[in-house]
Design a protein around this motif. Structure first.
Motif, PDB file in Angstrom:
ATOM      1  N   GLU A 128     -11.657  32.898 -10.304  1.00 37.74           N
ATOM      2  CA  GLU A 128     -12.942  32.288 -10.357  1.00 37.74           C
ATOM      3  C   GLU A 128     -12.825  30.855  -9.788  1.00 37.74           C
ATOM      4  OE1 GLU A 128     -16.493  33.637 -12.866  1.00 37.74           O
ATOM      5  OE2 GLU A 128     -14.544  34.097 -14.120  1.00 37.74           O
ATOM      6  N   ILE A 129     -13.715  30.504  -8.808  1.00 39.07           N
ATOM      7  CA  ILE A 129     -13.488  28.980  -8.302  1.00 39.07           C
ATOM      8  C   ILE A 129     -15.152  28.289  -8.520  1.00 39.07           C
ATOM      9  CG2 ILE A 129     -12.966  27.429  -6.194  1.00 39.07           C
ATOM     10  CD1 ILE A 129     -11.440  30.096  -5.191  1.00 39.07           C
ATOM     11  N   ASP A 130     -14.942  27.449  -9.232  1.00 39.16           N
ATOM     12  CA  ASP A 130     -16.331  26.871  -9.796  1.00 39.16           C
ATOM     13  C   ASP A 130     -16.836  25.901  -8.712  1.00 39.16           C
ATOM     14  OD1 ASP A 130     -15.248  24.238 -10.175  1.00 39.16           O
ATOM     15  OD2 ASP A 130     -15.087  24.521 -12.371  1.00 39.16           O
ATOM     16  N   GLU A 131     -18.009  25.348  -8.921  1.00 38.10           N
ATOM     17  CA  GLU A 131     -18.590  24.489  -8.007  1.00 38.10           C
ATOM     18  C   GLU A 131     -17.978  23.278  -7.810  1.00 38.10           C
ATOM     19  OE1 GLU A 131     -20.220  23.821 -12.033  1.00 38.10           O
ATOM     20  OE2 GLU A 131     -20.172  25.509 -10.703  1.00 38.10           O
ATOM     21  N   ASN A 132     -16.872  22.805  -8.598  1.00 43.77           N
ATOM     22  CA  ASN A 132     -15.985  21.669  -8.448  1.00 43.77           C
ATOM     23  C   ASN A 132     -14.682  22.051  -7.737  1.00 43.77           C
ATOM     24  OD1 ASN A 132     -17.899  20.063  -9.876  1.00 43.77           O
ATOM     25  ND2 ASN A 132     -16.744  20.399 -11.767  1.00 43.77           N
ATOM     26  N   GLY A 133     -14.530  23.308  -7.436  1.00 43.56           N
ATOM     27  CA  GLY A 133     -13.255  23.739  -6.569  1.00 43.56           C
ATOM     28  C   GLY A 133     -12.202  24.179  -7.835  1.00 43.56           C
ATOM     29  N   ASP A 134     -12.531  24.013  -9.017  1.00 42.30           N
ATOM     30  CA  ASP A 134     -11.682  24.243  -9.893  1.00 42.30           C
ATOM     31  C   ASP A 134     -11.239  25.681 -10.120  1.00 42.30           C
ATOM     32  OD1 ASP A 134     -11.139  21.698 -10.544  1.00 42.30           O
ATOM     33  OD2 ASP A 134     -12.753  21.704 -12.053  1.00 42.30           O
ATOM     34  N   VAL A 135      -9.828  26.388 -10.124  1.00 47.83           N
ATOM     35  CA  VAL A 135      -9.536  27.745 -10.204  1.00 47.83           C
ATOM     36  C   VAL A 135      -9.279  28.128 -11.808  1.00 47.83           C
ATOM     37  CG1 VAL A 135      -7.717  29.448  -9.518  1.00 47.83           C
ATOM     38  CG2 VAL A 135      -8.560  27.563  -7.792  1.00 47.83           C
ATOM     39  N   ASP A 136      -9.954  29.324 -12.013  1.00 45.28           N
ATOM     40  CA  ASP A 136      -9.379  29.685 -13.321  1.00 45.28           C
ATOM     41  C   ASP A 136      -8.981  31.321 -13.072  1.00 45.28           C
ATOM     42  OD1 ASP A 136      -9.335  30.153 -16.136  1.00 45.28           O
ATOM     43  OD2 ASP A 136     -11.183  31.354 -15.888  1.00 45.28           O
ATOM     44  N   ILE A 137      -8.013  31.790 -13.242  1.00 50.90           N
ATOM     45  CA  ILE A 137      -7.469  33.203 -13.308  1.00 50.90           C
ATOM     46  C   ILE A 137      -7.434  33.840 -14.629  1.00 50.90           C
ATOM     47  CG2 ILE A 137      -5.649  34.800 -12.239  1.00 50.90           C
ATOM     48  CD1 ILE A 137      -5.112  32.303 -10.036  1.00 50.90           C
ATOM     49  N   THR A 138      -7.874  35.134 -14.864  1.00 55.59           N
ATOM     50  CA  THR A 138      -7.715  35.629 -16.066  1.00 55.59           C
ATOM     51  C   THR A 138      -7.270  37.084 -15.786  1.00 55.59           C
ATOM     52  OG1 THR A 138     -10.022  36.337 -15.973  1.00 55.59           O
ATOM     53  CG2 THR A 138      -9.229  34.252 -17.379  1.00 55.59           C
ATOM     54  N   ILE A 139      -6.538  37.661 -16.721  1.00 50.01           N
ATOM     55  CA  ILE A 139      -6.115  39.274 -16.670  1.00 50.01           C
ATOM     56  C   ILE A 139      -7.264  39.976 -17.492  1.00 50.01           C
ATOM     57  CG2 ILE A 139      -4.513  40.933 -17.366  1.00 50.01           C
ATOM     58  CD1 ILE A 139      -3.512  38.895 -15.053  1.00 50.01           C
ATOM     59  N   HIS A 140      -7.817  41.000 -17.009  1.00 48.73           N
ATOM     60  CA  HIS A 140      -8.544  41.940 -17.612  1.00 48.73           C
ATOM     61  C   HIS A 140      -7.880  43.138 -17.495  1.00 48.73           C
ATOM     62  CE1 HIS A 140     -12.008  39.098 -17.092  1.00 48.73           C
ATOM     63  NE2 HIS A 140     -11.498  38.808 -16.225  1.00 48.73           N
ATOM     64  N   TYR A 141      -8.344  44.135 -18.726  1.00 53.75           N
ATOM     65  CA  TYR A 141      -7.629  45.492 -18.962  1.00 53.75           C
ATOM     66  C   TYR A 141      -8.782  46.318 -19.043  1.00 53.75           C
ATOM     67  CZ  TYR A 141      -3.643  42.636 -20.300  1.00 53.75           C
ATOM     68  OH  TYR A 141      -2.460  41.903 -20.318  1.00 53.75           O
ATOM     69  N   LEU A 142      -8.543  47.730 -18.491  1.00 52.85           N
ATOM     70  CA  LEU A 142      -9.331  48.800 -18.478  1.00 52.85           C
ATOM     71  C   LEU A 142      -9.159  49.496 -19.799  1.00 52.85           C
ATOM     72  CD1 LEU A 142      -9.546  49.934 -14.813  1.00 52.85           C
ATOM     73  CD2 LEU A 142     -11.237  48.582 -16.020  1.00 52.85           C
ATOM     74  N   GLU A 143      -9.880  49.798 -20.780  1.00 52.30           N
ATOM     75  CA  GLU A 143      -9.634  50.663 -22.150  1.00 52.30           C
ATOM     76  C   GLU A 143     -10.266  51.793 -21.856  1.00 52.30           C
ATOM     77  OE1 GLU A 143      -8.129  48.562 -24.983  1.00 52.30           O
ATOM     78  OE2 GLU A 143      -8.023  46.826 -24.612  1.00 52.30           O
TER      79      GLU A 143
END
Length: 160
Positions: free
Chosen positions: A145-160
């Protein structure tokens, strides 16, 4: 802005469809190889641009073995990773991404999810949606995800 990052689907797209539904709406999909002939299907089911590279099991794919993509002011180096020895460390991958003046490096191949920040660079492996190899062996993908300020956040998600 939200992007889905996947790898190692090996021609079985059922979990990709689930990840798409969970992540929607998205601006783009990064597939990091081992597509095994499903390139057209992936492009058909994704409601956005799809960026793909070939993996060590993609013998007849037209996808490049690596590419650099620019999104939201960031340069992303994409590769499957087997040509950079990612099973033994990330130094060669990081060096290549730095030489390409990239901010992010995405890879697959190990079937184990990982998000690392080395210096100013994010290095991301979403794991495998089909044959996970990490403890617990749960199919995984990453969301950037890249927010309105241009900051990046990356998360791992799992399919259960």
């Amino acid at each position: 802005m939200r992007y889905l990052i996947v790898s190692d689907t090996h021609g079985n797209e059922r979990n990709l469809e689930r990840a798409l539904m969970r992540t929607y709406p998205i601006e783009g999909v990064f597939h990091l190889g081992d597509l095994e002939g499903s390139e057209s299907y992936i492009e058909d089911i994704c409601p956005c641009p799809v960026y793909m590279v070939s993996g060590n099991n993609d013998f007849f794919t037209p996808a490049p073995s690596e590419q650099t993509v620019e999104i939201e002011g960031y340069r992303v180096f994409m590769t499957h990773g087997h040509r950079y020895g990612v099973s033994y460390g990330l130094d060669r991958l990081r060096e290549k991404a730095q030489n390409e003046e990239c901010d992010l490096a995405f890879f697959g191949h190990t079937h184990r999810p990982e998000v690392a920040k080395i210096g100013d660079m994010f290095i991301v492996n979403p794991g495998s949606l089909t044959y996970p190899r990490q403890e617990g062996r749960i199919a995984s993908y990453a969301v950037m995800e890249i927010d309105e300020n241009g900051d990046v956040d990356i998360t791992i998600h799992y399919l259960e």
